[in-house]
Design a protein around this motif. Structure first.
Motif, mmCIF file in Angstrom:
data_model
loop_
_atom_site.group_PDB
_atom_site.id
_atom_site.type_symbol
_atom_site.label_atom_id
_atom_site.label_comp_id
_atom_site.label_asym_id
_atom_site.label_seq_id
_atom_site.Cartn_x
_atom_site.Cartn_y
_atom_site.Cartn_z
ATOM 1 N N MET A 1 29.315 -64.774 -9.986
ATOM 2 C CA MET A 1 29.132 -63.324 -9.957
ATOM 3 C C MET A 1 29.981 -62.684 -8.872
ATOM 4 O O MET A 1 30.585 -61.617 -9.068
ATOM 5 C CB MET A 1 27.649 -62.999 -9.740
ATOM 6 C CG MET A 1 26.781 -63.237 -10.947
ATOM 7 S SD MET A 1 27.207 -62.193 -12.340
ATOM 8 C CE MET A 1 26.868 -60.576 -11.654
ATOM 9 N N GLY A 2 30.058 -63.315 -7.706
ATOM 10 C CA GLY A 2 30.874 -62.770 -6.626
ATOM 11 C C GLY A 2 32.351 -62.732 -6.994
ATOM 12 O O GLY A 2 33.051 -61.740 -6.712
ATOM 13 N N ILE A 3 32.843 -63.812 -7.632
ATOM 14 C CA ILE A 3 34.253 -63.848 -8.033
ATOM 15 C C ILE A 3 34.543 -62.756 -9.057
ATOM 16 O O ILE A 3 35.556 -62.038 -8.972
ATOM 17 C CB ILE A 3 34.600 -65.235 -8.594
ATOM 18 C CG1 ILE A 3 34.512 -66.294 -7.491
ATOM 19 C CG2 ILE A 3 35.990 -65.243 -9.223
ATOM 20 C CD1 ILE A 3 34.716 -67.703 -7.980
ATOM 21 N N ILE A 4 33.653 -62.607 -10.030
ATOM 22 C CA ILE A 4 33.857 -61.582 -11.062
ATOM 23 C C ILE A 4 33.835 -60.191 -10.449
ATOM 24 O O ILE A 4 34.667 -59.322 -10.771
ATOM 25 C CB ILE A 4 32.789 -61.722 -12.169
ATOM 26 C CG1 ILE A 4 32.991 -63.050 -12.917
ATOM 27 C CG2 ILE A 4 32.868 -60.553 -13.142
ATOM 28 C CD1 ILE A 4 31.914 -63.336 -13.928
ATOM 29 N N ASP A 5 32.886 -59.949 -9.549
ATOM 30 C CA ASP A 5 32.815 -58.638 -8.890
ATOM 31 C C ASP A 5 34.107 -58.335 -8.138
ATOM 32 O O ASP A 5 34.636 -57.221 -8.212
ATOM 33 C CB ASP A 5 31.628 -58.597 -7.927
ATOM 34 C CG ASP A 5 30.307 -58.485 -8.658
ATOM 35 O OD1 ASP A 5 30.331 -58.163 -9.855
ATOM 36 O OD2 ASP A 5 29.266 -58.726 -8.035
ATOM 37 N N ASN A 6 34.622 -59.311 -7.405
ATOM 38 C CA ASN A 6 35.849 -59.087 -6.636
ATOM 39 C C ASN A 6 37.052 -58.851 -7.543
ATOM 40 O O ASN A 6 37.886 -57.980 -7.262
ATOM 41 C CB ASN A 6 36.117 -60.281 -5.717
ATOM 42 C CG ASN A 6 35.123 -60.349 -4.568
ATOM 43 O OD1 ASN A 6 34.656 -59.324 -4.091
ATOM 44 N ND2 ASN A 6 34.799 -61.553 -4.132
ATOM 45 N N GLY A 59 35.124 -49.806 -6.479
ATOM 46 C CA GLY A 59 34.904 -51.176 -6.041
ATOM 47 C C GLY A 59 33.879 -51.280 -4.937
ATOM 48 O O GLY A 59 33.044 -52.185 -4.931
ATOM 49 N N ARG A 60 33.937 -50.337 -4.002
ATOM 50 C CA ARG A 60 32.934 -50.352 -2.926
ATOM 51 C C ARG A 60 31.529 -50.107 -3.481
ATOM 52 O O ARG A 60 30.553 -50.684 -2.998
ATOM 53 C CB ARG A 60 33.283 -49.299 -1.876
ATOM 54 C CG ARG A 60 34.425 -49.709 -0.966
ATOM 55 C CD ARG A 60 34.503 -48.821 0.264
ATOM 56 N NE ARG A 60 34.871 -47.450 -0.085
ATOM 57 C CZ ARG A 60 36.123 -47.002 -0.130
ATOM 58 N NH1 ARG A 60 37.115 -47.832 0.152
ATOM 59 N NH2 ARG A 60 36.372 -45.752 -0.434
ATOM 60 N N LEU A 61 31.423 -49.263 -4.499
ATOM 61 C CA LEU A 61 30.111 -49.030 -5.115
ATOM 62 C C LEU A 61 29.600 -50.292 -5.801
ATOM 63 O O LEU A 61 28.410 -50.615 -5.730
ATOM 64 C CB LEU A 61 30.198 -47.877 -6.116
ATOM 65 C CG LEU A 61 30.388 -46.480 -5.535
ATOM 66 C CD1 LEU A 61 30.544 -45.452 -6.659
ATOM 67 C CD2 LEU A 61 29.206 -46.092 -4.647
ATOM 68 N N VAL A 62 30.523 -51.009 -6.484
ATOM 69 C CA VAL A 62 30.108 -52.240 -7.165
ATOM 70 C C VAL A 62 29.640 -53.281 -6.160
ATOM 71 O O VAL A 62 28.601 -53.928 -6.326
ATOM 72 C CB VAL A 62 31.270 -52.783 -8.020
ATOM 73 C CG1 VAL A 62 30.917 -54.152 -8.585
ATOM 74 C CG2 VAL A 62 31.594 -51.814 -9.145
ATOM 75 N N LEU A 63 30.425 -53.455 -5.077
ATOM 76 C CA LEU A 63 30.052 -54.447 -4.070
ATOM 77 C C LEU A 63 28.838 -54.011 -3.256
ATOM 78 O O LEU A 63 28.113 -54.856 -2.732
ATOM 79 C CB LEU A 63 31.237 -54.701 -3.131
ATOM 80 C CG LEU A 63 32.494 -55.270 -3.798
ATOM 81 C CD1 LEU A 63 33.598 -55.446 -2.780
ATOM 82 C CD2 LEU A 63 32.195 -56.582 -4.491
ATOM 83 N N ALA A 64 28.616 -52.702 -3.160
ATOM 84 C CA ALA A 64 27.445 -52.222 -2.428
ATOM 85 C C ALA A 64 26.154 -52.672 -3.104
ATOM 86 O O ALA A 64 25.143 -52.910 -2.429
ATOM 87 C CB ALA A 64 27.473 -50.699 -2.308
ATOM 88 N N GLY A 65 26.177 -52.785 -4.435
ATOM 89 C CA GLY A 65 24.980 -53.257 -5.130
ATOM 90 C C GLY A 65 24.597 -54.660 -4.714
ATOM 91 O O GLY A 65 23.420 -54.963 -4.523
ATOM 92 N N ARG A 66 25.605 -55.514 -4.535
ATOM 93 C CA ARG A 66 25.329 -56.881 -4.086
ATOM 94 C C ARG A 66 24.791 -56.882 -2.658
ATOM 95 O O ARG A 66 23.863 -57.631 -2.331
ATOM 96 C CB ARG A 66 26.603 -57.705 -4.178
ATOM 97 C CG ARG A 66 26.427 -59.176 -3.834
ATOM 98 C CD ARG A 66 27.702 -59.942 -4.112
ATOM 99 N NE ARG A 66 28.826 -59.431 -3.334
ATOM 100 C CZ ARG A 66 30.066 -59.861 -3.474
ATOM 101 N NH1 ARG A 66 30.349 -60.787 -4.378
ATOM 102 N NH2 ARG A 66 31.035 -59.353 -2.730
ATOM 103 N N ASP A 67 25.366 -56.043 -1.795
ATOM 104 C CA ASP A 67 24.884 -55.972 -0.415
ATOM 105 C C ASP A 67 23.459 -55.436 -0.349
ATOM 106 O O ASP A 67 22.646 -55.890 0.461
ATOM 107 C CB ASP A 67 25.814 -55.079 0.421
ATOM 108 C CG ASP A 67 27.199 -55.690 0.574
ATOM 109 O OD1 ASP A 67 27.301 -56.922 0.461
ATOM 110 O OD2 ASP A 67 28.159 -54.926 0.801
ATOM 111 N N LEU A 68 23.141 -54.475 -1.200
ATOM 112 C CA LEU A 68 21.778 -53.939 -1.217
ATOM 113 C C LEU A 68 20.785 -54.992 -1.706
ATOM 114 O O LEU A 68 19.638 -55.035 -1.233
ATOM 115 C CB LEU A 68 21.716 -52.707 -2.120
ATOM 116 C CG LEU A 68 22.381 -51.437 -1.566
ATOM 117 C CD1 LEU A 68 22.364 -50.326 -2.612
ATOM 118 C CD2 LEU A 68 21.666 -50.964 -0.306
#
Length: 331
Positions: A1-6, A59-68
């Motif tokens: 999931m992390g690779i796909i998100d990036n 991209g920051r919004l997408v990665l923010a979901g993982r951080d949240l």
């Protein structure tokens, strides 16, 4: 999931965006084809930069979901810990027990303090929530009997962290049993404090520890270069970051030499140390009379032990001289 998100956030969106933006500029029947080449280049660059900024924002919004999601997990754990501590303070915490373990209470057996011996007499080991690790454990270790604990991954550490819930347990008094984990704790303070932990440097001086003896312990673990590199025993650093993994483990062994207990439990505490340094430290423990209970999978440690406690990971165990164990397991 992390690779796909990036990939989606950093590359895919930008590539698709540039392709879409390039269509009006490359099309033959479009308004931009009537403008001069310099103007088309300027507009393409302007719109491209706007697109890149938009892609970065998405991209920051997408990665923010993982951080949240991670933050939600941390807050859930902290909240649960605070709730349990509050219930404990109020005296109304009920320990959850697994089925069939209601009659096994941690620390419910008979505890006897005696020098130079560790003895388990029909002692069942259970976790704090009642999971039975070993139904009944019976063996005896006297001073000078170095024991290697081995078995499937996780079985040895689970047995170390289990709580006796019955039978009779004999062990040395407080201060005569020392435990060294795989990742030793580095306290705030000087290099002297690292060697004498949990004693402070002042307390160690009152107990007769001299600078010469502490420096000798550093030489025993081949860390004497720290005295020159860091500026002596009184140097204060962030030791958790300054020292490497192997250096931290050797500092923990130097602590063991300083305390010189009757027994020491070593839980994979030399996994990042070379074999030759490891061998010299184990030989020194034998010379000063420290009896070792070692949890490890390294074959090089078998020569420093006389007995082996083999756990099968299903509640069974064998305790026998190490020669018979090597013949049994063919190693």
């Amino acid at each position: 999931m992390g690779i796909i998100d990036n990939l989606v956030a950093k590359y895919f969106a930008s590539v698709v965006g540039f392709l879409v933006v390039s269509i009006p500029f490359l099309s033959q029947n479009h308004l931009f084809t009537k403008t001069e080449q310099n103007e088309r280049s300027r507009l393409y660059y302007t719109y491209g930069r706007m697109l890149v900024k938009l892609a970065e924002a998405i991209g920051r919004l997408v990665l923010a979901g993982r951080d949240l999601t991670r933050l939600a997990g941390f807050t859930s754990r902290v909240t649960e810990l605070r709730t349990v501590l509050r219930d404990l303070n109020n005296g109304n915490y009920q320990r959850t027990m697994v089925a069939g373990a209601e009659n096994l209470k941690p620390n419910g057996g008979k505890l006897i303090f005696k020098n130079n011996i560790i003895k388990f007499d029909r002692v069942p080991l259970v976790t704090p929530n009642g999971d039975i690790l070993i139904p009944e454990l019976t063996f005896e270790i006297n001073s000078g009997m170095n024991v290697l604990v081995c078995g499937p991954n996780g079985a040895e550490s689970s047995a170390n962290y289990g709580l006796y819930s019955g039978g009779e347990l004999t062990k040395p008094p407080r201060g005569k049993l020392f435990y060294i984990p795989q990742r030793p704790y580095m306290t705030l303070g000087s290099l002297r404090d690292q060697l004498t932990y949990p004693h402070s440097g002042a307390e160690a001086s009152r107990r007769g520890a001299t600078d010469h003896s502490l420096e000798e312990y550093l030489r025993r673990v081949q860390l004497e270069y720290l005295l020159e590199r860091e500026g002596g025993l009184d140097a204060v650093e962030d030791w958790l970051d300054v020292l490497s993994g192997g250096e931290k483990q050797r500092i923990a062994m130097a602590r063991l030499f300083y305390h010189q207990p009757q027994f020491a439990i070593l839980d994979e505490c030399t996994s990042a140390v070379s074999v030759d340094v490891e061998g010299s430290m184990y030989r020194y423990c034998r010379d000063v009379g420290i009896t070792l209970l070692t949890v490890s999978h390294r074959k090089s440690l078998w020569q420093h032990h006389e007995y082996v406690l083999h756990l099968d990971g299903r509640g069974g165990y064998t305790f026998s001289p190490i020669e018979s164990c090597t013949e049994q397991f063919g190693s």
